[in-house]
Design a protein around this motif. Structure first.
Motif, PDB file in Angstrom:
ATOM      1  N   GLU A  98       0.898  -1.419  -0.004  1.00 49.76           N
ATOM      2  CA  GLU A  98       0.014   0.021  -0.321  1.00 49.76           C
ATOM      3  C   GLU A  98       0.822   1.314   0.032  1.00 49.76           C
ATOM      4  N   ILE A  99       1.914   1.343   1.024  1.00 47.36           N
ATOM      5  CA  ILE A  99       2.705   2.472   1.094  1.00 47.36           C
ATOM      6  C   ILE A  99       3.614   2.611  -0.331  1.00 47.36           C
ATOM      7  N   GLN A 100       3.977   1.400  -0.982  1.00 44.59           N
ATOM      8  CA  GLN A 100       4.800   1.539  -2.432  1.00 44.59           C
ATOM      9  C   GLN A 100       3.902   2.178  -3.363  1.00 44.59           C
ATOM     10  N   THR A 101       2.646   1.709  -3.399  1.00 43.89           N
ATOM     11  CA  THR A 101       1.469   2.024  -4.329  1.00 43.89           C
ATOM     12  C   THR A 101       1.299   3.513  -4.267  1.00 43.89           C
ATOM     13  N   TYR A 102       1.228   4.180  -2.917  1.00 40.61           N
ATOM     14  CA  TYR A 102       1.241   5.547  -2.880  1.00 40.61           C
ATOM     15  C   TYR A 102       2.494   6.415  -3.133  1.00 40.61           C
ATOM     16  N   ALA A 103       3.543   5.930  -2.788  1.00 41.29           N
ATOM     17  CA  ALA A 103       4.706   6.430  -3.234  1.00 41.29           C
ATOM     18  C   ALA A 103       4.999   6.708  -4.613  1.00 41.29           C
ATOM     19  N   ILE A 104       4.620   5.701  -5.430  1.00 37.57           N
ATOM     20  CA  ILE A 104       4.653   5.653  -6.786  1.00 37.57           C
ATOM     21  C   ILE A 104       3.705   6.823  -7.413  1.00 37.57           C
ATOM     22  N   ALA A 105       2.556   6.512  -6.794  1.00 38.95           N
ATOM     23  CA  ALA A 105       1.464   7.384  -7.340  1.00 38.95           C
ATOM     24  C   ALA A 105       1.952   9.012  -6.955  1.00 38.95           C
ATOM     25  N   LEU A 106       2.449   9.379  -5.925  1.00 38.94           N
ATOM     26  CA  LEU A 106       3.025  10.614  -5.749  1.00 38.94           C
ATOM     27  C   LEU A 106       4.217  10.904  -6.560  1.00 38.94           C
ATOM     28  N   ILE A 107       5.239  10.004  -7.001  1.00 38.96           N
ATOM     29  CA  ILE A 107       6.106  10.178  -8.152  1.00 38.96           C
ATOM     30  C   ILE A 107       5.354  10.507  -9.410  1.00 38.96           C
ATOM     31  N   ASN A 108       4.562   9.734  -9.763  1.00 37.90           N
ATOM     32  CA  ASN A 108       3.570   9.881 -10.792  1.00 37.90           C
ATOM     33  C   ASN A 108       2.914  11.197 -10.845  1.00 37.90           C
ATOM     34  N   ALA A 109       2.384  11.544 -10.114  1.00 39.13           N
ATOM     35  CA  ALA A 109       1.665  12.955  -9.814  1.00 39.13           C
ATOM     36  C   ALA A 109       2.758  13.940 -10.188  1.00 39.13           C
ATOM     37  N   LEU A 110       3.951  14.219  -9.620  1.00 37.77           N
ATOM     38  CA  LEU A 110       4.816  15.072  -9.601  1.00 37.77           C
ATOM     39  C   LEU A 110       5.504  15.157 -11.085  1.00 37.77           C
TER      40      LEU A 110
END
Length: 714
Positions: A226-238
């Motif tokens: 879950e944390i990995q997913t949210y971290a990649i999601a933030l990288i993608n958003a940036l």
């Protein structure tokens, strides 16, 4: 006397009292119904109360949503949203920590309700939550519930994200930048930062200043997916919101931090199965990475630019280095003739000025980049391809230059370079995470494939487009198997020879070619109703098993689900909200809402759905529209769906049409019908294998001249 459809029988609970079984008249004002309920328990001030659902998400009932109440629903009398918001606002500022924790826990649950959220935000409650976070005095569970409530409240879109203070952003970013922090706090902090970036350009800049990319990448190395997913999601958003001139710079930083290899080793090749949301985020990252090539893809070559022309000269030099003598005193005319000959052998269309070949966009300069990469990093392969083709007859040589340009263009189309990611798509390819220069390496494999296919087809220059079509099919069929590495992909395309493509095409055409004679067509028409009925039963059985659907709003990622399934007697649709995505069937008892099939007026799809006509981010999303369908039912209401994938969309639209006695028209039904009919026909015709079936039935013989051969009994 109102008609029965306006009367709903429900049970209403109140703590410490026996439940009331009442009939709600839907034409009566809600406040009048609440007054009657309060009178039943002798409660004063009925204006201080409202009704809520007792089960599921326990949403408040308003004049707008009251028509969703079904017979048999259990409701609860509760204090009004206004009073609840006021009381919680006081309690979350209490000096008693236990009271504050209980209030924040209740607030996190109630914030999902739009009615309550509106009241709480109108009382400046969102700013109180921000101050609690900024103070840095909340920890553990208390902070987790505060962040959950904040995210839920902002999710309703009632208030703009731009009002968020810099101090709040810094505090949230500090939780992400810490090496050790509670998982629930980290997860919510990442989600809040992602929403900030996606919803406001000004907040993107502030978040980008506060976030340490290295720490984000560190969160990918934990065991919590879950944390990995949210971290990649933030990288993608940036990545997505970064100005175009900064995306390449950000990509370089991520490359230096070994993002690709960390994703490969800790996620793709990790011990856990990749969930749907993680697959989507990997797909988004793949698309955004390939989109960095768009600028080169759309850049035309300037024939007058000497530095660009030098690259073409270098290609010639690497291929024909042995024949090149820089000290040669040959005349300019001789050198020009030699260059023209070499450029012809390199397969350029324009032998005099090959720079003109790169003025078409796409693929623009990207094709030249690929050719140079091949020539420098895979020099032996490059020289072999060029010399092998230059030694063939003119009409049979595979033009390396022209092939590379068209192949690069084809690769851009297959990988959708320059297009934004599709919501709901999870089609990432693990092999593109195995190399820092994945696109160029992909080209190197594909150019070898093209050369091999050209030889297998014994192609001439007139067959160029035909060869490219076969190569496209070889690439797409091989990619569809999701190879885990470039070596696996290389093995796949090696097996996908021209003869194999012909065999596959022949196999796929068999049903059309073999079954076109009148007797077979007649047999097909005879057995088709049985097959259609079989498909219909399969669809209805799938509806009885049920499906989990995501609740979609303006946020990119959604963690809320609801489930719908058809009763076993095919008379009622049961549905209800879920706390998490179920792993199997959900029992009918857990689904509180019901919709009689007899009440269904129609099933609509795509942009005709009510939830697609609303002003939201969904309206512009073609991918979501293609998965949307709605059930229109009495009294003039709709049950709105967004299918998790195209398969479920076809299953549900087919099943609902079957329930209504309408034709099943989905692509899945057409494919299933063709497959099952083909199988049934082949089974019935097994005894006639290698026997020519006549176009017309055999003629009926003439009557005999006499019937003396007939034996008369008795």
């Amino acid at each position: 006397m109102p008609p029965p459809s306006d009367i709903v029988k429900v049970a209403i609970e109140w703590p410490g009292a026996n439940a009331q079984l009442i009939e709600i008249d839907q034409k009566k004002p809600l406040i009048a119904i609440i007054r009657e309920v309060c009178d039943g328990w002798s409660l004063p001030n009925p204006e201080h109360y409202t009704l809520r659902y007792a089960d599921g998400t326990q949403l408040y009932i308003t004049e707008k949503t009251r028509n969703e109440i079904k017979n048999g629903t259990i409701l609860r009398l509760a204090i009004s949203p206004n009073r609840a918001a006021r009381q919680l606002l006081e309690r979350i500022q209490s000096s008693c920590l236990d009271s504050r924790l209980d209030a924040l826990k209740e607030l996190a649950k109630l914030s999902a309700d739009a009615t309550f959220a509106t009241e709480f935000i109108n009382m400046e409650g969102i700013f109180i939550l921000m101050l609690l976070v900024e103070s840095g005095t909340n920890f553990g569970e208390m902070l987790a519930f505060t962040l959950t409530a904040f995210l839920e409240l902002m999710d309703h879109g009632i208030i703009s994200w731009d009002m968020i203070s810099t101090a709040f952003i810094k505090q949230i970013a500090s939780y992400v930048n810490q090496t050790t922090v509670d998982a629930s706090i980290l997860q919510r902090s990442l989600a809040i930062l992602e929403s900030m970036v996606l919803n406001s350009q000004s907040l993107y800049k502030k978040v980008a200043e506060q976030i340490t990319v290295g720490q984000l990448i560190a969160h990918l190395q934990v065991s919590n997916q879950e944390i990995q997913t949210y971290a990649i999601a933030l990288i993608n958003a940036l990545f997505l919101k970064a100005p175009e001139d900064r995306r390449q710079e950000m990509s370089n930083v991520l490359a230096q931090k070994q993002l690709r290899s960390i994703i490969l080793n800790h996620i793709i090749r990790g011990n856990r199965a990749i969930k749907t949301e993680m697959a989507h985020q990997l797909y988004v990252l793949q698309v955004l990475t390939f989109n960095l090539l768009e600028e080169r893809m759309m850049t035309k070559m300037d024939p007058q630019d000497q530095s660009q022309r030098d690259i073409i000269f270098e290609l010639r030099k690497i291929a024909f280095d042995a024949e090149y003598d820089p000290n040669s005193s040959s005349s300019l005319e001789k050198r020009k003739a030699m260059y023209a000959r070499d450029y012809k052998m390199l397969g350029f269309m324009n032998h005099v000025n090959p720079a003109m070949d790169f003025t078409q966009t796409p693929p623009g300069m990207l094709a030249l980049d690929n050719m140079l990469y091949l020539a420098k990093l895979h020099q032996d392969m490059y020289i072999r391809i060029v010399l092998e083709n230059s030694s063939r007859e003119d009409k049979h040589e595979c033009p390396f230059g022209r092939s590379s340009i068209e192949l690069t263009k084809m690769m851009c189309e297959i990988l959708q370079v320059g297009e934004l990611p599709n919501e709901g798509c999870n089609e990432y390819h693990p092999m593109f995470f195995t190399h820092d220069r994945a696109f160029e390496e992909f080209f190197c494999v594909c150019i070898q494939l093209l050369n091999k296919t050209w030889k297998e087809m014994r192609a001439t220059s007139e067959d160029f487009n035909k060869v490219m079509q076969v190569v496209r099919e070889q690439i797409t069929r091989s990619l569809s198997t999701k190879p885990n590495s470039l070596d696996q992909f290389k093995n796949k395309v090696r097996c996908m020879s021209y003869s194999e493509i012909l065999r596959l095409r022949q196999s796929e055409r068999m049903s059309q070619d073999d079954f076109q004679s009148p007797p077979i067509i007649e047999l097909r028409e005879k057995i088709q109703p049985e097959v259609v009925e079989l498909i219909k039963q399969q669809r209805l059985n799938r509806l009885c098993e049920g499906t989990s659907f995501r609740k979609v709003s303006n946020r990119r990622r959604q963690d809320k689900f609801w489930y719908c399934r058809l009763s076993l007697n095919h008379k009622v649709l049961h549905y209800g909200d879920l706390d998490e995505n179920p792993q199997g069937e959900v029992a009918f008892e857990s689904l509180q809402e019901k919709l009689p099939v007899a009440d269904i007026k129609a099933v609509v799809t795509g942009k005709d759905c009510p939830h697609m006509r609303e002003k939201s981010a969904l309206k512009q999303n073609k991918e979501v529209q293609e998965l949307a369908f709605s059930i229109l039912h009495d009294p003039d209401e709709a049950l709105n769906f967004i299918a998790p994938n195209k398969y479920e969309y076809c299953i549900w639209t087919d099943g609902l049409n079957a329930l209504l006695g309408k034709e099943m028209t989905s692509e899945l039904t057409k494919n299933d019908l063709d497959t099952l009919l083909s199988m049934e026909l082949k089974l019935r015709l097994l005894d006639l294998e290698n026997i020519q079936i006549p176009e017309a039935p055999p003629p009926i013989p003439k009557e005999p001249s006499s019937y003396d051969f007939v034996y008369h009994y008795g």
